[in-house]
Each structure stands twice: as C-alpha cells, then as structure tokens.
Design a protein around this motif. Sequence first.
Motif, mmCIF file in Angstrom:
data_model
loop_
_atom_site.group_PDB
_atom_site.id
_atom_site.type_symbol
_atom_site.label_atom_id
_atom_site.label_comp_id
_atom_site.label_asym_id
_atom_site.label_seq_id
_atom_site.Cartn_x
_atom_site.Cartn_y
_atom_site.Cartn_z
ATOM 1 N N LEU A 121 69.566 -1.542 51.319
ATOM 2 C CA LEU A 121 70.167 -0.999 52.542
ATOM 3 C C LEU A 121 71.323 -1.887 53.014
ATOM 4 O O LEU A 121 72.363 -1.387 53.432
ATOM 5 N N ALA A 122 71.138 -3.202 52.955
ATOM 6 C CA ALA A 122 72.185 -4.133 53.382
ATOM 7 C C ALA A 122 73.426 -3.970 52.508
ATOM 8 O O ALA A 122 74.550 -3.938 53.019
ATOM 9 N N ARG A 123 73.242 -3.845 51.196
ATOM 10 C CA ARG A 123 74.390 -3.629 50.296
ATOM 11 C C ARG A 123 75.109 -2.333 50.650
ATOM 12 O O ARG A 123 76.340 -2.285 50.683
ATOM 13 N N ALA A 124 74.333 -1.286 50.921
ATOM 14 C CA ALA A 124 74.933 0.005 51.268
ATOM 15 C C ALA A 124 75.688 -0.087 52.596
ATOM 16 O O ALA A 124 76.791 0.457 52.731
ATOM 17 N N ILE A 125 75.123 -0.789 53.566
ATOM 18 C CA ILE A 125 75.788 -0.934 54.873
ATOM 19 C C ILE A 125 77.099 -1.694 54.721
ATOM 20 O O ILE A 125 78.122 -1.320 55.307
ATOM 21 N N ILE A 126 77.088 -2.737 53.930
ATOM 22 C CA ILE A 126 78.317 -3.507 53.708
ATOM 23 C C ILE A 126 79.360 -2.635 53.010
ATOM 24 O O ILE A 126 80.547 -2.683 53.339
ATOM 25 N N LEU A 177 68.575 -10.422 56.555
ATOM 26 C CA LEU A 177 69.354 -9.246 56.170
ATOM 27 C C LEU A 177 70.292 -8.800 57.295
ATOM 28 O O LEU A 177 71.449 -8.462 57.053
ATOM 29 N N VAL A 178 69.786 -8.816 58.523
ATOM 30 C CA VAL A 178 70.611 -8.431 59.674
ATOM 31 C C VAL A 178 71.796 -9.382 59.800
ATOM 32 O O VAL A 178 72.928 -8.955 60.028
ATOM 33 N N GLU A 179 71.542 -10.676 59.616
ATOM 34 C CA GLU A 179 72.613 -11.670 59.700
ATOM 35 C C GLU A 179 73.637 -11.445 58.590
ATOM 36 O O GLU A 179 74.838 -11.529 58.823
ATOM 37 N N ARG A 180 73.178 -11.132 57.397
ATOM 38 C CA ARG A 180 74.091 -10.925 56.270
ATOM 39 C C ARG A 180 75.008 -9.730 56.525
ATOM 40 O O ARG A 180 76.207 -9.795 56.270
ATOM 41 N N VAL A 181 74.453 -8.659 57.069
ATOM 42 C CA VAL A 181 75.256 -7.466 57.343
ATOM 43 C C VAL A 181 76.257 -7.734 58.459
ATOM 44 O O VAL A 181 77.397 -7.275 58.414
ATOM 45 N N GLY A 182 75.866 -8.516 59.468
ATOM 46 C CA GLY A 182 76.732 -8.766 60.611
ATOM 47 C C GLY A 182 77.705 -9.916 60.435
ATOM 48 O O GLY A 182 78.549 -10.153 61.300
ATOM 49 N N ARG A 183 77.617 -10.615 59.347
ATOM 50 C CA ARG A 183 78.450 -11.797 59.098
ATOM 51 C C ARG A 183 79.930 -11.426 59.018
ATOM 52 O O ARG A 183 80.301 -10.424 58.420
ATOM 53 N N ASP A 184 80.770 -12.247 59.642
ATOM 54 C CA ASP A 184 82.215 -12.070 59.501
ATOM 55 C C ASP A 184 82.565 -12.216 58.031
ATOM 56 O O ASP A 184 82.100 -13.125 57.358
ATOM 57 N N GLY A 185 83.362 -11.331 57.538
ATOM 58 C CA GLY A 185 83.774 -11.406 56.145
ATOM 59 C C GLY A 185 82.751 -10.860 55.170
ATOM 60 O O GLY A 185 82.897 -11.058 53.965
#
Length: 146
Positions: free
Chosen positions: A89-94, A9-17
């Motif tokens: 949470l990841a969807r909301a952060i993105i 999840l952390v990687e998905r949020v921090g991913r470029d693009g």
Amino acid sequence: MQPYERAQLVERVGRDGATVGADIPDRIEIQGEDIDLESFVFEIKRRETIPPGERDRVEQAKRNLRRERVERMELIEEGDITFEEGEELARAIIGIDRALNALENLGPTDLERERQAQDVADRKRWMSFLRKALGNEDDAANRRGR
C-alpha cells in the motif's frame, strides 16, 4: 501488524522526497476501475497545453487519485493488514503521489506574464540597489512614512 511498523509505513509515505526516484504505477485500481496510470500521465504531460475537454478528465483523475490515496492511507493507519500488505500500500501511495505531482505541474504557462513579472522584479531589485548605493535608502523609507 505491530504499531511501530504502522508508524514506520506512515512516516515513509509522508516523508519529504518520498516520490524521488519512485515510479508511477503502470496500472492501478481506482474506485473499482483499472487505469493505465503511467500511460495516462505521460500522454497528458507530452502535450504543450491541455485541451479544455481533457482538462476536465485530468481534474477528475486527480480527484480520484486523491480519494484513493486517502483510502489506502486509512488502511495503513487503521486496517487489519499485514506488514507486507502495508508495504505494498505504501509503494502504491508513493506512486499515486508521484502521478499527482506530475499532473499538478501541468498547464499552460503564460510566458508573456512570466516575462513581465521578471521585468518588474528586476526593476525593483535595481532601484533598491541604486538607493542603497547612493545612500538614499533612508530618504525613500521616510517618504513612505516609515
């Protein structure tokens, strides 16, 4: 949640693009207050310039969004949550990132200053080309002390 799921999840949020194709949330709770985030962002973006009174409101919104993003990331990284809660949470952060990107790219553009900077850059490129074409590049470098 398993450590590898947390890392995913952390990687998905921090991913470029990560924000490409992501939607700005319609509504989001920030600092205990429900905000119509999507309408706020589109209302601000549709204006040519941001009036001085609105600029403070936009800056405060960006600070609140950044703070909320940090809090939600901490929950993903360290919170006692399920993977499904982490995905939400990841969807909301993105979505927050998408809104922040939109708000960061606001502001009046000084077209005259941009045109002048372009003219200066064009002249520099042209002079460099002429020096190279005429074989004077080494002479110019020697005059500058190189």
